[in-house]
Design a protein around this motif. Structure first.
Motif, PDB file in Angstrom:
ATOM      1  N   VAL A 201     -37.168 -58.233 -12.052  1.00 47.11           N
ATOM      2  CA  VAL A 201     -37.268 -56.801 -11.741  1.00 47.11           C
ATOM      3  C   VAL A 201     -36.291 -56.439 -10.618  1.00 47.11           C
ATOM      4  N   GLU A 202     -36.243 -57.295  -9.603  1.00 46.82           N
ATOM      5  CA  GLU A 202     -35.323 -57.024  -8.498  1.00 46.82           C
ATOM      6  C   GLU A 202     -33.871 -57.066  -8.967  1.00 46.82           C
TER       7      GLU A 202
ATOM      8  N   GLU B 152     -33.143 -53.860 -10.789  1.00 45.45           N
ATOM      9  CA  GLU B 152     -32.988 -52.724  -9.883  1.00 45.45           C
ATOM     10  C   GLU B 152     -31.653 -52.745  -9.147  1.00 45.45           C
ATOM     11  N   MET B 153     -31.083 -53.936  -8.987  1.00 45.79           N
ATOM     12  CA  MET B 153     -29.795 -54.061  -8.302  1.00 45.79           C
ATOM     13  C   MET B 153     -28.626 -54.082  -9.293  1.00 45.79           C
ATOM     14  N   ASN B 154     -28.929 -53.777 -10.565  1.00 41.10           N
ATOM     15  CA  ASN B 154     -27.919 -53.717 -11.628  1.00 41.10           C
ATOM     16  C   ASN B 154     -27.178 -55.039 -11.854  1.00 41.10           C
TER      17      ASN B 154
ATOM     18  N   TYR C 105     -30.677 -60.354 -14.687  1.00 38.66           N
ATOM     19  CA  TYR C 105     -32.099 -60.059 -14.849  1.00 38.66           C
ATOM     20  C   TYR C 105     -32.594 -60.507 -16.226  1.00 38.66           C
TER      21      TYR C 105
END
Length: 123
Positions: A32-33, A36-38, A42
């Motif tokens: 998820v992190e 969120e940081m593109n 992920y």
């Protein structure tokens, strides 16, 4: 007496599943992190987390057909724990790598214990 043996076997199975749930959860959170940081990585962490959660859910069935499931997946989970710790360290975060390093060390210790147990059962 039969119920106590059955109950103890159920407890052992739950204990075997728990580390895979914890590792899967940690890796899914990291996914998820990364999302969120593109970071495209992920997808790797998402896939690994889903696989580890699936191993936990299906542990009893898998371990009957593949007795080395715990050793194999502890190794994969440990490697990913160290990779995540390294990513955090490289990002300049000093506190976040510690739980992942500890998890990775526990996973490596579990491999050692399972390998010893497997070796004794072969002998």
């Amino acid at each position: 007496m039969h119920n106590s043996i059955l109950s103890e076997n159920m407890k052992k199975e739950k204990l075997k599943k728990l580390p895979h749930f914890i590792s899967g959860g940690m890796i899914l959170l990291h996914s998820v992190e990364r999302f969120e940081m593109n970071h495209n990585s992920y997808l790797i962490f998402l896939f690994a987390g889903i696989v580890f959660m699936s191993v936990a859910v299906l542990h009893k069935k898998i371990s009957k057909k593949f007795p080395l499931v715990d050793i194999t997946f502890y190794a994969l989970e440990g490697i990913l724990s160290f990779v995540i710790a390294f990513e955090y360290w490289e990002a300049g975060k000093t506190g976040l790598p510690i739980p992942y390093i500890i998890a990775g060390l526990f996973q490596m210790f579990a491999i050692y214990k399972f390998a010893l147990r497997a070796k004794k059962s072969v002998i």
